[in-house]
Motif scaffolding. Structure first.
Motif, PDB file in Angstrom:
ATOM      1  N   LYS A   7       0.938  -1.172   0.136  1.00 10.93           N
ATOM      2  CA  LYS A   7       0.073   0.108  -0.098  1.00 10.93           C
ATOM      3  C   LYS A   7       1.017   1.373   0.143  1.00 10.93           C
ATOM      4  O   LYS A   7       1.776   1.361   0.854  1.00 10.93           O
ATOM      5  N   ASP A 154      -5.491   2.463   4.321  1.00 11.47           N
ATOM      6  CA  ASP A 154      -4.789   1.584   5.115  1.00 11.47           C
ATOM      7  C   ASP A 154      -5.643   0.364   5.461  1.00 11.47           C
ATOM      8  O   ASP A 154      -5.211  -0.873   5.231  1.00 11.47           O
ATOM      9  N   LYS A 209      -1.254   8.905  13.569  1.00 15.07           N
ATOM     10  CA  LYS A 209      -2.023   8.684  12.547  1.00 15.07           C
ATOM     11  C   LYS A 209      -1.398   7.928  11.313  1.00 15.07           C
ATOM     12  O   LYS A 209      -1.926   7.848  10.309  1.00 15.07           O
TER      13      LYS A 209
HETATM   14 MG    MG Z   1      -2.622   7.586   6.273  1.00 13.29          MG
END
Ligand code: MG
Ligand code: ADP
Ligand code: ASP
Length: 420
Positions: A7, A154, A209
């Motif tokens: 990703k 994510d 985050k």
């Molecule tokens: Mg992010």
């Protein structure tokens, strides 16, 4: 051969040059004989721009159209990534969420993935293709496009990894792993070789985050091996694990049992933009908390820290809680409009910060909260609210002292790197 989901976040695909850099990591894995599915975010800043346009078009608008607009950012990067990979000689094609399909519920703007049909991805990977899937989006039972909430790529990546039974889900971002605290705020933050799912979950929900909370929940439930690593590392460098052996660079998020050295405090987090609301002299009777928090829940206002004082004479009490700054006015209006809550007045303030220390070692060590309060007192930082759980202690403080507090706690718990 391994099956890997890779990703790439917003800064990793910020322009075509960076998409090329990201594609070189994919090329390396393919040339090593692995099967790969890619999941991409929108170019950094793009989702904010798209959200801004929906607000400009109408401050209050249909959430289904919001999703139609903001999901478009990921389609651009998926297509570009497929073009770049093809040009490198790697067969690739892009998939929008609905084309996979990635099924979600119909909670537009913050949809949950309900299932992924892996047939097409499986087939393509077995044939040596690289499917490039848009992160952040899916399709509702109605057939309309949904998005998963900010940072949702994510979660898309972990869900795809679970669906295709990947050996690993590599989250490529602009930092080379999970740090003891945000490395942008504390340059002395240390990269962790491993972090447990539980700690990562707390850190993500407390303001780190680097991974979306739901992606960590999903990885924990589905037993997906999750690695956080950097897109900006040399794609052709030998792959060396943090312990110096050949392997995957970065931070492995894994079961607690896999971690030998358990820290008492593993990380420090900071969440800004916390509003504090106090209801003074609330009539102290059974059901009062249910009435207050029920009214807020009915308006989908997420309440975080809650403190209720003991009533001096048994008749009235103060109740304090926090909500995100953006929900402050709505929360006050909701409470003022509620019929069944008796109180003298509402007071509150926006712009506070929640600072937390996290560590699985807290389960078996006393005194972490006390030492945290001492470290803050030494810097003359006033604590407004405190909450604890099994593996974390959080305090609410004035935003002005947020970074000072993070740095002080980071040093206090011995987390600072010594080489900078
Ligand atoms: Mg992010
Ligand atoms: P992406 O666009 O790749 O999804 P994000 O911006 O969502 O990237 O997340 C990466 C950022 O998270 C880093 O640039 C870093 O500033 C921030 N961050 C906050 N806390 C941490 C932490 N404990 N460890 C690593 N990064 C952190
Ligand atoms: N592009 C989306 C966002 O900025 C999703 C993501 O990047 O994870 O929130």
């Amino acid at each position: 051969m391994a099956r890997i989901v890779m990703k790439f976040g917003g800064t990793s695909v910020a322009d075509v040059k960076r998409i090329r850099q990201a594609a070189l990591h994919v090329k390396r894995e393919i040339e090593a004989g692995n099967q790969v599915s890619v999941v991409v975010s929108a170019m950094s800043g793009k989702t904010n721009e798209l959200v801004g346009w929906t607000r400009e078009a109408a401050p209050v608008h249909d959430a289904r159209e919001y999703d139609a607009v903001v999901a478009s950012g990921e389609q651009v990067t998926a297509g570009l990534m497929a073009i770049v990979l093809s040009e490198m000689g790697i067969p690739a094609r892009s998939y929008a969420g609905w084309q996979v399909p990635i099924h979600t519920d119909d909670a537009h703007g913050s949809a949950r993935i309900t299932g992924i049909d892996a047939t097409e991805l499986d087939k393509r990977m077995n044939e040596g293709w690289v499917p490039v899937v848009t992160g952040f989006q899916g399709v509702a039972p109605s057939g309309r496009v949904t998005t998963l909430g900010r940072g949702g790529s994510d979660t898309s990546a972990v869900a795809v990894a679970a669906a295709v039974k990947a050996d690993r889900c590599d989250i490529y971002t602009d930092v080379d792993g999970v740090y003891t605290t945000d490395p942008r705020i504390v340059p002395r933050a240390r990269r962790m070789n491993k972090i447990s799912f539980e700690e990562m979950l707390e850190m993500a929900s407390l303001g780190a985050k680097v991974l979306m909370i739901r992606s960590v929940e999903l990885a924990m439930a589905q037993k997906v091996r999750l690695v956080v690593r950097s897109t900006f590392d040399d794609p052709n460098a030998p792959q060396i694990a943090p312990d110096g052996t050949p392997g995957v660079p970065g931070t492995l998020v894994c079961d607690e049992e896999e971690i030998m050295e358990k820290q008492i405090v593993s990380g420090v987090t900071m969440a800004r933009g916390e509003a504090k609301i106090t209801l003074r002299d609330v009539r102290d009777r059974p059901g009062v908390a249910a009435a207050i928090f029920g009214a807020l829940a009915d308006e989908s206002i997420i309440v975080d820290m809650i403190v209720q004082n003991v009533a001096d004479d048994g008749s009235v009490t103060d109740i304090t809680f926090t909500v995100p700054d953006g929900e402050y006015d709505k929360a006050i209006r909701t409470l003022q409009a509620a019929q069944n809550i008796e109180y003298a007045k509402i007071v509150g303030s926006k712009g506070n910060a929640k600072i937390s220390v996290v560590g699985v070692g807290m389960r078996s060590h006393a005194g972490v909260a006390a030492s945290m309060f001492k470290a803050l007192a030494d810097k003359s930082i006033n604590i407004q609210l405190i909450t604890t759980s099994e593996i974390k202690t959080s305090v609410l403080i004035d935003d002005e002292y947020a970074e000072l507090a993070v740095r002080a706690l980071h040093t206090y718990y011995g987390l600072d790197r010594q080489d900078v």
